[in-house]
Scaffold this motif. Structure first.
Motif, PDB file in Angstrom:
ATOM      1  N   GLY A 258      46.789  63.436 -23.611  1.00 25.04           N
ATOM      2  CA  GLY A 258      48.190  63.495 -23.270  1.00 25.04           C
ATOM      3  C   GLY A 258      48.452  64.718 -22.403  1.00 25.04           C
ATOM      4  N   ALA A 259      49.710  65.023 -22.176  1.00 27.96           N
ATOM      5  CA  ALA A 259      50.035  66.174 -21.341  1.00 27.96           C
ATOM      6  C   ALA A 259      49.606  67.484 -21.995  1.00 27.96           C
ATOM      7  N   LEU A 260      49.872  67.589 -23.300  1.00 28.84           N
ATOM      8  CA  LEU A 260      49.611  68.850 -23.997  1.00 28.84           C
ATOM      9  C   LEU A 260      48.687  68.706 -25.207  1.00 28.84           C
ATOM     10  N   HIS A 261      48.224  67.483 -25.475  1.00 31.08           N
ATOM     11  CA  HIS A 261      47.376  67.246 -26.659  1.00 31.08           C
ATOM     12  C   HIS A 261      46.196  66.374 -26.261  1.00 31.08           C
ATOM     13  N   TRP A 262      44.996  66.925 -26.360  1.00 33.47           N
ATOM     14  CA  TRP A 262      43.783  66.193 -26.018  1.00 33.47           C
ATOM     15  C   TRP A 262      42.919  66.009 -27.260  1.00 33.47           C
ATOM     16  N   VAL A 263      42.237  64.865 -27.330  1.00 29.61           N
ATOM     17  CA  VAL A 263      41.264  64.608 -28.398  1.00 29.61           C
ATOM     18  C   VAL A 263      39.935  64.249 -27.726  1.00 29.61           C
ATOM     19  N   LEU A 264      38.896  65.016 -28.051  1.00 22.57           N
ATOM     20  CA  LEU A 264      37.577  64.811 -27.473  1.00 22.57           C
ATOM     21  C   LEU A 264      36.578  64.547 -28.583  1.00 22.57           C
ATOM     22  N   ALA A 265      35.527  63.797 -28.281  1.00 27.78           N
ATOM     23  CA  ALA A 265      34.421  63.578 -29.216  1.00 27.78           C
ATOM     24  C   ALA A 265      33.166  64.189 -28.606  1.00 27.78           C
ATOM     25  N   VAL A 266      32.492  65.030 -29.380  1.00 27.93           N
ATOM     26  CA  VAL A 266      31.263  65.660 -28.885  1.00 27.93           C
ATOM     27  C   VAL A 266      30.101  65.205 -29.751  1.00 27.93           C
ATOM     28  N   ASP A 267      28.940  64.996 -29.136  1.00 29.34           N
ATOM     29  CA  ASP A 267      27.809  64.472 -29.890  1.00 29.34           C
ATOM     30  C   ASP A 267      27.062  65.537 -30.670  1.00 29.34           C
ATOM     31  N   ASP A 268      27.463  66.788 -30.511  1.00 25.65           N
ATOM     32  CA  ASP A 268      26.793  67.887 -31.186  1.00 25.65           C
ATOM     33  C   ASP A 268      27.772  69.049 -31.247  1.00 25.65           C
ATOM     34  N   GLY A 269      27.840  69.716 -32.410  1.00 26.58           N
ATOM     35  CA  GLY A 269      28.757  70.845 -32.540  1.00 26.58           C
ATOM     36  C   GLY A 269      28.521  71.933 -31.514  1.00 26.58           C
ATOM     37  N   GLY A 270      27.294  72.043 -31.004  1.00 29.94           N
ATOM     38  CA  GLY A 270      26.980  73.046 -30.004  1.00 29.94           C
ATOM     39  C   GLY A 270      27.664  72.808 -28.666  1.00 29.94           C
ATOM     40  N   ARG A 271      28.178  71.593 -28.470  1.00 34.68           N
ATOM     41  CA  ARG A 271      28.863  71.265 -27.218  1.00 34.68           C
ATOM     42  C   ARG A 271      30.268  71.869 -27.153  1.00 34.68           C
ATOM     43  N   ILE A 272      30.768  72.367 -28.264  1.00 34.50           N
ATOM     44  CA  ILE A 272      32.127  72.909 -28.278  1.00 34.50           C
ATOM     45  C   ILE A 272      32.248  74.075 -27.302  1.00 34.50           C
ATOM     46  N   ALA A 273      31.193  74.891 -27.245  1.00 31.93           N
ATOM     47  CA  ALA A 273      31.212  76.021 -26.309  1.00 31.93           C
ATOM     48  C   ALA A 273      31.338  75.536 -24.868  1.00 31.93           C
ATOM     49  N   ASP A 274      30.682  74.392 -24.554  1.00 29.32           N
ATOM     50  CA  ASP A 274      30.792  73.830 -23.203  1.00 29.32           C
ATOM     51  C   ASP A 274      32.227  73.411 -22.907  1.00 29.32           C
ATOM     52  N   VAL A 275      32.900  72.840 -23.935  1.00 31.19           N
ATOM     53  CA  VAL A 275      34.289  72.425 -23.773  1.00 31.19           C
ATOM     54  C   VAL A 275      35.172  73.640 -23.499  1.00 31.19           C
ATOM     55  N   VAL A 276      34.983  74.706 -24.249  1.00 32.24           N
ATOM     56  CA  VAL A 276      35.803  75.914 -24.077  1.00 32.24           C
ATOM     57  C   VAL A 276      35.571  76.517 -22.689  1.00 32.24           C
ATOM     58  N   ARG A 277      34.321  76.543 -22.233  1.00 27.88           N
ATOM     59  CA  ARG A 277      34.039  77.069 -20.893  1.00 27.88           C
ATOM     60  C   ARG A 277      34.763  76.257 -19.815  1.00 27.88           C
ATOM     61  N   GLU A 278      34.801  74.931 -19.995  1.00 26.25           N
ATOM     62  CA  GLU A 278      35.490  74.090 -19.024  1.00 26.25           C
ATOM     63  C   GLU A 278      37.002  74.344 -19.059  1.00 26.25           C
ATOM     64  N   LEU A 279      37.536  74.574 -20.250  1.00 28.72           N
ATOM     65  CA  LEU A 279      38.965  74.892 -20.359  1.00 28.72           C
ATOM     66  C   LEU A 279      39.286  76.206 -19.652  1.00 28.72           C
ATOM     67  N   LEU A 280      38.389  77.186 -19.779  1.00 31.02           N
ATOM     68  CA  LEU A 280      38.605  78.462 -19.106  1.00 31.02           C
ATOM     69  C   LEU A 280      38.489  78.297 -17.584  1.00 31.02           C
ATOM     70  N   ARG A 281      37.582  77.412 -17.148  1.00 30.68           N
ATOM     71  CA  ARG A 281      37.395  77.195 -15.707  1.00 30.68           C
ATOM     72  C   ARG A 281      38.667  76.654 -15.059  1.00 30.68           C
ATOM     73  N   ILE A 282      39.332  75.749 -15.777  1.00 24.67           N
ATOM     74  CA  ILE A 282      40.543  75.149 -15.199  1.00 24.67           C
ATOM     75  C   ILE A 282      41.798  75.950 -15.555  1.00 24.67           C
ATOM     76  N   ASP A 283      41.559  77.129 -16.194  1.00 26.98           N
ATOM     77  CA  ASP A 283      42.658  78.033 -16.541  1.00 26.98           C
ATOM     78  C   ASP A 283      43.709  77.343 -17.417  1.00 26.98           C
ATOM     79  N   ALA A 284      43.221  76.599 -18.429  1.00 24.91           N
ATOM     80  CA  ALA A 284      44.108  75.872 -19.334  1.00 24.91           C
ATOM     81  C   ALA A 284      44.865  76.830 -20.238  1.00 24.91           C
TER      82      ALA A 284
END
Length: 307
Positions: A258-284
């Motif tokens: 949604g505009a302000l609420h996202w739900v993602l599924a990751v295949d491994d808990g270690g992928r969470i760091a990748d998600v956070v890095r991508e959020l920082l890249r797009i300046d979320a």
């Protein structure tokens, strides 16, 4: 002391004409353990319990119940039934007899002596708070009282193996809690229990193992394993939509955005760091990032293709 195996079933199958009710069921249950049978109505749970208790012959497959071969002879089946207690979903009492007389009748079917029936009846009626109304006709009993009397009947002859079909259905929360405590006491005393239930909380709370049926076995193992999945759900809340597009990292899929609420599924808990890095890249504008594993209910529903 070595724990004794009470049920050792291999590829049990039961058909009724052309209808397949249970398909190649295998299971093992030892003293002091509880197996919870889960599945939708018509999945084969009651048929499974009737086979394992010696009331219904399997079409194919084999089993040893309390050390006796299932279906090999009437003597073996009678020996199995003598070791089993059954509390069916439909109590099936003689409603023009009192609770005490019903217990006398069913105790006689189990081959108990009159003296033992009287002694055990007193104990089980007291245990289920039925003594004050034990001489009233069971036709006057509420559904909950009949349920308690059904449990009393199942325990009358002190079975080694107990089959419970929806034992807390129709009971108020206090009575259901009392049944749960009874189950714990029986397990501690070495009684093996097969419990058919629609309550996932009940199964998770009481069972060493769960078996999910839909004619065939959908899942068999620890309740905790049913509730666990390698997939992790990530919820992201933002204070403002990002200016740049979010690119899901490898191993990450977008379930909802949604505009302000996202739900993602990751295949491994270690992928969470990748998600956070991508959020920082797009300046979320991140308010929160939280993770959760599937609940037992979610996992159970997913076995049947339900969201």
């Amino acid at each position: 002391m070595q724990t004794k195996v009470l049920i050792d079933a291999r590829d049990l199958t039961r058909t009724f004409g052309t209808r397949l009710a249970v398909d190649k069921l295998s299971m093992r249950l030892c003293e002091g353990e509880l197996l919870a049978l889960l599945g939708p109505n018509g999945a084969g749970k009651t048929t499974t319990m009737r086979m394992l208790s010696g009331l219904l012959a399997p079409s194919t497959g084999s089993a040893e119940i309390c050390g006796h071969p299932l279906g090999k002879s009437e003597a073996a089946n009678a020996a199995i039934r003598a070791q089993c207690g059954i509390a069916p979903e439909a109590a099936g009492f003689y409603e023009r007899l009192s609770a005490r007389d019903n217990l006398r009748f069913f105790g006689g079917l189990q081959g108990m002596s009159s003296a033992r029936i009287e002694a055990r009846s007193k104990l089980v009626l007291d245990r289920f708070n039925l003594t004050a109304r034990a001489d009233e006709l069971t036709g006057t009993y509420s559904k909950g009282m009949k349920q308690r009397l059904s449990l009393a009947r199942a325990l009358l002859h002190e079975p080694r193996l107990l089959f419970l079909d929806e034992p807390t259905a129709g009971l108020d929360p206090l009575a259901a809690a009392d049944v749960h405590q009874l189950i714990r006491e029986l397990k501690a005393a070495g009684v093996g229990i097969v419990l058919s239930t629609h309550s996932l909380d009940e199964a998770e709370m009481l069972a060493e193992e769960v078996l999910v049926l839909d004619t065939r076995t959908r899942f068999q193992g620890r309740a905790q394993a049913l509730g666990r999945t390698d997939s992790v759900v990530i919820e992201i809340r933002l204070s403002a939509p990002p200016a740049l597009a979010f690119i899901a990292p490898v191993g990450v899929s977008v379930t909802a955005m949604g505009a302000l609420h996202w739900v993602l599924a990751v295949d491994d808990g270690g992928r969470i760091a990748d998600v956070v890095r991508e959020l920082l890249r797009i300046d979320a504008a991140i308010l929160s990032v939280s993770e959760s594993h599937q609940s037992l209910r979610d996992r159970y529903l997913s076995l049947f293709g339900k969201p």
